[in-house]
Scaffold this active site. Structure first.
Site, short mmCIF file in Angstrom:
data_model
loop_
_atom_site.label_atom_id
_atom_site.label_comp_id
_atom_site.label_asym_id
_atom_site.label_seq_id
_atom_site.Cartn_x
_atom_site.Cartn_y
_atom_site.Cartn_z
N GLU A 65 -0.93 -8.77 12.63
CA GLU A 65 -0.73 -8.47 11.21
C GLU A 65 0.73 -8.15 10.89
O GLU A 65 1.25 -8.51 9.85
CB GLU A 65 -1.62 -7.27 10.84
CG GLU A 65 -1.59 -6.89 9.38
CD GLU A 65 -2.52 -5.72 9.08
OE1 GLU A 65 -2.96 -5.04 10.04
OE2 GLU A 65 -2.81 -5.48 7.90
N ASP A 92 0.75 -1.26 0.00
CA ASP A 92 0.00 0.00 0.00
C ASP A 92 0.78 1.32 0.00
O ASP A 92 0.83 2.01 -0.99
CB ASP A 92 -0.97 0.00 1.19
CG ASP A 92 -1.94 -1.17 1.15
OD1 ASP A 92 -1.69 -2.12 0.37
OD2 ASP A 92 -2.94 -1.14 1.87
#
Ligand SMILES: *[C@@H]1O[C@H](CO)[C@@H](O)[C@H](O)[C@H]1NC(C)=O
Ligand SMILES: *[C@@H]1O[C@H](CO)[C@@H](O)[C@H](O)[C@H]1NC(C)=O
Length: 816
Positions: free
Chosen positions: A770, A573
């Site tokens: 994560e 991202d």
């Protein structure tokens, strides 16, 4: 070397009766499909729920669980558990042991409700319709719970599509059931079945309000609702609406002062019957246990609680045994704490596999602005996105694992290839089913949406602006990892003189039936090819317009869909890229992905004897390897970098050192030992990527390190680190590489750092995360991220490599 192996494999195939066996082959494929379908029909395939079972059938029966502590009037609503949520007072939850073919055990440490809930799920084969299954639900009050902790538990069964489910023993006149509750049902796909919720064991709250309608809490209450199909998944809302009526009626009748106790008020009215949603409620005091038994009428025997007791023991025992054979943590992680940890992460990965069905939102305008061709293209693209009307299309179905049950309970294309890497060691055939399911989603052009948000239930977790999928958006083609691994296994089978060793490895029907395996690849190959050429075409970069000097004028690539801050399609991202964005950009991670994809499809084509295709792919491959050097290597920075075009229309390199600089190495595309040395320098330098907790996403020396969203700008990610571990292992075990000794030391250290980092956070918090903070090692962002973080189980199972004496770990930062 790899090519040679492929050619040998292709030759060897001619000696096996591949062509002649056509009729047999298709029968074998059918038989494998049937067997796989039967053993994988049922599962906890609604991983967005703490417990939710459904079959791999678009519209059918589903069974789920809800519970809450009922100690007062105000907190009950807040305490009801159903969908997995972050930060709702869980001290960890998930599967401690799980085998997708057989079942396993989940424990939910519900600190907020002061109770631990376990769900032991077993599948029992037999009959014509995918067998039977059962779940044993147990509640154990936590040490801090009051002695008379009151818990209300609701099991529900819902039905979409054709068929019916109803209560067998109608006692609508009674306050509730004193024994088991039996449902009878049938659907076209499942045939007839019995669903039993047993009376179970446990104490019940005794005190009753003197006047309140008689509702003895040692009874089980059943209420059947006729709910419109599109609302069935909102079962908690249905329950709350019903309870609200009860509570309001009570307030009216007794007034706030003289209310019956909460455990009584928050019960459903006993009203069994036919319906599309049946709630079955029990209220317990202290510990409890009951079973939900689903028996297919076509199975030889009805499932009983005794069978469940036996099966759960057998399944968890067999799981442990098999785990030791397949994924046992190796030194220095060979103690039981790591084993428990590794099993938990792996089990949550496979226990997170779901089946999804529904429509999805797609913008099929093919707006020219989406070509991203002009300067300022991201503004035009944003205007186009605002102007164009995305539409629902489908419905589609998908069988996939997921990144995170509470936060990302749906399919993600590039995550999936990583998810399947540990699973391929456990159950190849399962991974082949999942891959087929993904490729079946491909459209006529060869596009697969990168995020699969299928149906209203899935959409309810995603803000509207992120729901839309665009058919010009790509995502790293990681599924090719698995196809490559499968082809390699097949090749080694053909070449192996000792077939037993390979075939016996995974109990795989495909590996045991070579012709069927070849047929699988043959059927898939046209889809792979279409996807491959879609990728090359839509993500093409511009080499010619900017006088770039390169071996090939074609092999350069650019992610579409970028904005100044993000390239979401790359998966990385907010990783820093050229600023401002430019249509002349070339992305080094993307050309590396396409290089990996080219090599894989070439190997598959070679295995299948598609010789013309092999020649074509081989040309592309060579050009890609050459162009990675010509277009992306910076002699100045001694690193691979993105390229862009500067204010003078000159091609130039933009070097934000970090994960993208490693990609050619991670995907096996580095052309020389010198460059490999430079990659290792970057990777091993604590002032750049190396940390005690894994490789940082961005170099500590980069001006943007740790800035802005800081998503891919310093944190440690397990997926990329896994690729690094695997690449280092390759170098470390390459006897002819001058970097072998150094890579061995790096490999051992990185492997140890990663396993310990994920392990420590797991012990502290009860969760996998994560990503990890490179300085403290603490897990962060999404909780219960048992998607690619579970790769740590595979890393722990890799062997330590012997390091030559003269190259101990401390010398890794020295100049070569
Ligand atoms: C799998 O089994 C179900 C239930 O028996 C059936 O409806 C479905 O068609 C089967 N699918 C395949 C691919 O065999
Ligand atoms: C091992 O290293 C040598 C030297 O760099 C290289 O030529 C060869 O391709 C490597 N072998 C493998 C299997 O990667």
């Amino acid at each position: 070397m790899a090519l040679l192996a492929c050619i040998l494999a292709a030759l060897a195939l001619f000696t096996t009766p591949l062509v002649a066996a056509n009729a047999d082959t298709s029968a074998a494929v059918k038989e494998i499909d049937r067997a796989t379908n039967a053993s994988l029909l049922w599962g906890p395939y609604k991983p967005n729920l703490y417990f939710g079972v459904r079959p791999r059938i678009p519209k059918s029966l589903a069974v789920g669980l809800m519970w809450a502590k009922v100690e007062d009037y105000t907190s009950v609503q807040h305490n009801f558990r159903h969908t997995c949520e972050q930060h709702e007072g869980m001290a960890g939850y998930g599967w401690d042991a799980f085998d997708p073919r057989r079942g396993g055990r989940q424990t939910i440490h519900d600190a907020g409700n002061q109770i631990d809930i376990s769900t032991e799920f077993v599948k029992i084969p037999g009959g014509e319709h995918g067998g039977s299954w059962a779940v044993r639900v147990k509640g154990t009050p936590r040490p801090d719970a009051p002695e008379n902790l009151k818990t209300t538990v609701i099991t529900y069964a819902s039905l979409e599509g054709l068929g019916n489910v109803g209560v067998k023993d109608d006692n609508a006149e009674e306050p509730g059931y004193q024994g088991d509750v039996n449902f009878l049902g049938q659907t076209p796909e499942l045939g007839k079945f019995v669903l039993k919720v047993t009376k179970g064991k446990g104490e019940h709250p005794g005190e009753e309000h003197p006047e309140y309608q008689k509702k003895p809490l040692d009874h089980t209450f059943v209420h059947s609702f006729q709910v419109p199909e599109q609302a069935i998944w909102q079962v908690k809302n249905v329950l709350f609406a019903h309870l609200k009526q009860n509570v309001e009626a009570c307030v009216e009748e007794y007034g706030q002062e003289h209310m019956p106790p909460p455990e009584q008020i928050y019960t459903i009215i006993n009203k069994p019957g036919l319906g599309s949603l049946h709630l079955v409620q029990k209220v317990f005091e202290g510990a409890f246990e009951f079973d939900v038994l689903y028996s297919s009428a076509s199975a030889p025997k009805e499932v009983t609680s005794e069978v469940v007791t036996e099966e759960i023991k057998a399944i968890t025992g067999d799981f442990s045994k098999r785990y030791d054979e397949v994924l046992k943590p190796q030194a220095p992680f060979d103690d039981e704490h790591y084993e428990e940890f590794s099993k938990s992460l792996f089990s949550n990965l496979v226990g997170g596999i779901g089946y999804f069905y529904g429509d999805e939102v797609v913008d099929r305008s093919y707006d020219p602005a989406y070509e991203d061709e002009d300067e300022g293209f991201w503004e035009q693209a944003a205007e186009a996105r605002a102007r164009n009307e995305p539409k629902l299309e489908g419905p589609y179905e998908l069988f996939t694992s997921i990144p995170s049950r509470p936060f990302f309970p749906r399919g993600f294309l590039w995550d999936e290839g990583f998810h399947l890497l540990p699973i391929v060691d456990w159950d190849i055939d399962l991974t082949l089913q999942i891959i087929k399911s993904w490729f079946n989603l491909m459209d006529d052009d060869g596009w697969i949406a990168r995020e699969q948000i299928l149906g209203a239930e899935a959409r309810s977790k995603v803000p509207a602006e992120f729901q839309v999928q665009y058919p010009h958006y790509a995502n790293p083609p990681t599924l090719f990892f698995i196809l490559c691994a499968f082809t390699e296994k097949l090749k080694s089978e053909v070449l192996s003189t000792d077939q037993e060793t390979v075939a016996g490895q995974a109990g795989s029907l495909y590996l045991q039936n070579h012709a069927a395996a070849v047929q699988y690849l043959k059927d898939l190959y046209p889809l792979l090819k279409k996807h491959y050429f879609w990728f090359r075409k839509t993500q093409q970069g511009d080499i010619k317009s900017y006088d770039r000097e390169a071996f090939s004028s074609k092999e350069g690539y650019r992610w579409r869909g970028r904005t100044p801050r993000h390239i979401l399609t790359s998966g990385l991202d907010d990783y820093p890229r050229a600023q401002p964005p430019h249509p002349g950009e070339l992305h080094v991670d993307l050309i590396s992905w396409i290089g990996m994809m080219t090599r894989s499809i070439k190997d598959i084509a070679s295995f299948l004897g598609e010789d013309d295709d092999v020649d074509e792919y081989a040309k592309y491959y060579e050009a890609i390897v050459r162009n990675i050097d010509d277009l992306h290597w910076s002699a100045l920075h001694q690193a691979y970098c993105d390229a862009t075009v500067d204010a003078y229309e000159e091609s130039t390199l933009v070097c934000h050192k970090g994960y993208i600089s490693l990609f050619p190495y991670l995907l096996g595309l580095v052309s020389s030992d010198d460059k490999l040395g430079a990659v290792l320098d970057l990777l091993a330098d604590p002032d750049e990527l190396w940390s005690d907790h894994g490789l940082r996403s961005l170099s500590r020396r980069d001006a943007l390190y740790g800035t802005d969203e800081n998503y891919w700008r310093s944190p440690v990610w397990l997926n990329i680190n896994y690729l690094a571990v695997a690449a280092l292992h390759g170098t470390a075990t390459n006897a002819t590489s001058p970097h072998a000794a150094r890579a061995a030391a790096l490999y051992n250290d990185l492997r140890r750092n990663l396993v310990d980092t994920v392990f420590d956070s797991w012990q502290d918090t009860g969760f996998a995360w994560e990503q990890y903070d490179p300085d403290t090692g603490k897990g962060q962002r999404t909780q219960h991220f048992t998607g690619w973080t579970s790769l740590v189980a595979k890393i722990a199972a890799m062997p330590e490599v012997k390091v030559a004496k003269w190259a101990d770990a401390d010398s890794r930062h020295d100049e070569l």
